[in-house]
Design a protein around this motif. Sequence first.
Motif, PDB file in Angstrom:
ATOM      1  N   THR A  52      17.518  39.084  12.346  1.00 52.72           N
ATOM      2  CA  THR A  52      17.701  40.396  12.946  1.00 52.72           C
ATOM      3  C   THR A  52      18.238  40.217  14.352  1.00 52.72           C
ATOM      4  O   THR A  52      18.185  39.114  14.920  1.00 52.72           O
ATOM      5  CB  THR A  52      16.377  41.177  13.011  1.00 52.72           C
ATOM      6  N   GLN A  53      18.722  41.288  14.916  1.00 60.24           N
ATOM      7  CA  GLN A  53      19.221  41.245  16.290  1.00 60.24           C
ATOM      8  C   GLN A  53      18.102  40.851  17.245  1.00 60.24           C
ATOM      9  O   GLN A  53      18.282  40.007  18.114  1.00 60.24           O
ATOM     10  CB  GLN A  53      19.785  42.615  16.679  1.00 60.24           C
ATOM     11  N   ARG A  54      16.931  41.422  17.051  1.00 53.05           N
ATOM     12  CA  ARG A  54      15.785  41.120  17.919  1.00 53.05           C
ATOM     13  C   ARG A  54      15.370  39.654  17.778  1.00 53.05           C
ATOM     14  O   ARG A  54      15.072  38.982  18.758  1.00 53.05           O
ATOM     15  CB  ARG A  54      14.619  42.032  17.577  1.00 53.05           C
ATOM     16  N   GLU A  57      17.797  37.548  19.645  1.00 52.64           N
ATOM     17  CA  GLU A  57      17.571  37.686  21.084  1.00 52.64           C
ATOM     18  C   GLU A  57      16.386  36.832  21.525  1.00 52.64           C
ATOM     19  O   GLU A  57      16.444  36.177  22.565  1.00 52.64           O
ATOM     20  CB  GLU A  57      17.315  39.150  21.441  1.00 52.64           C
TER      21      GLU A  57
END
Length: 114
Positions: A52-54, A57
Amino acid sequence: WVAKGRRFVVTVGDKAMDFDPSFFAYFITRLPNPSFSPELQAKTTVVDFTVTQRGLEEQLLGKVIGKEQRALEDQLSLVLQEVNANTKALLALDASLLERLTSNTGNLLDDEDL
């Protein structure tokens, strides 16, 4: 698994089967958030391979902090070297002062160098 005497037994379906503690089982699911009982979660490790993007990150932040901590570790080692050098200088000055105090004759207040 359950210990019965010297044997370990695991229940699969409705059958009890012998179990070896060195055995590993891998279960794969396509569920985004699988739900397991607390007993199963205590005995297993759940690995989430969802990207996921999170998640990306957090991985990037971990890398950046790793780099920053190396710089901080280098800085810490320099500070520790300075502290060690200052401690050695302080011990040398202390020894010199004690030597001068013990070798002094007469009034201590009259010795201006001391």
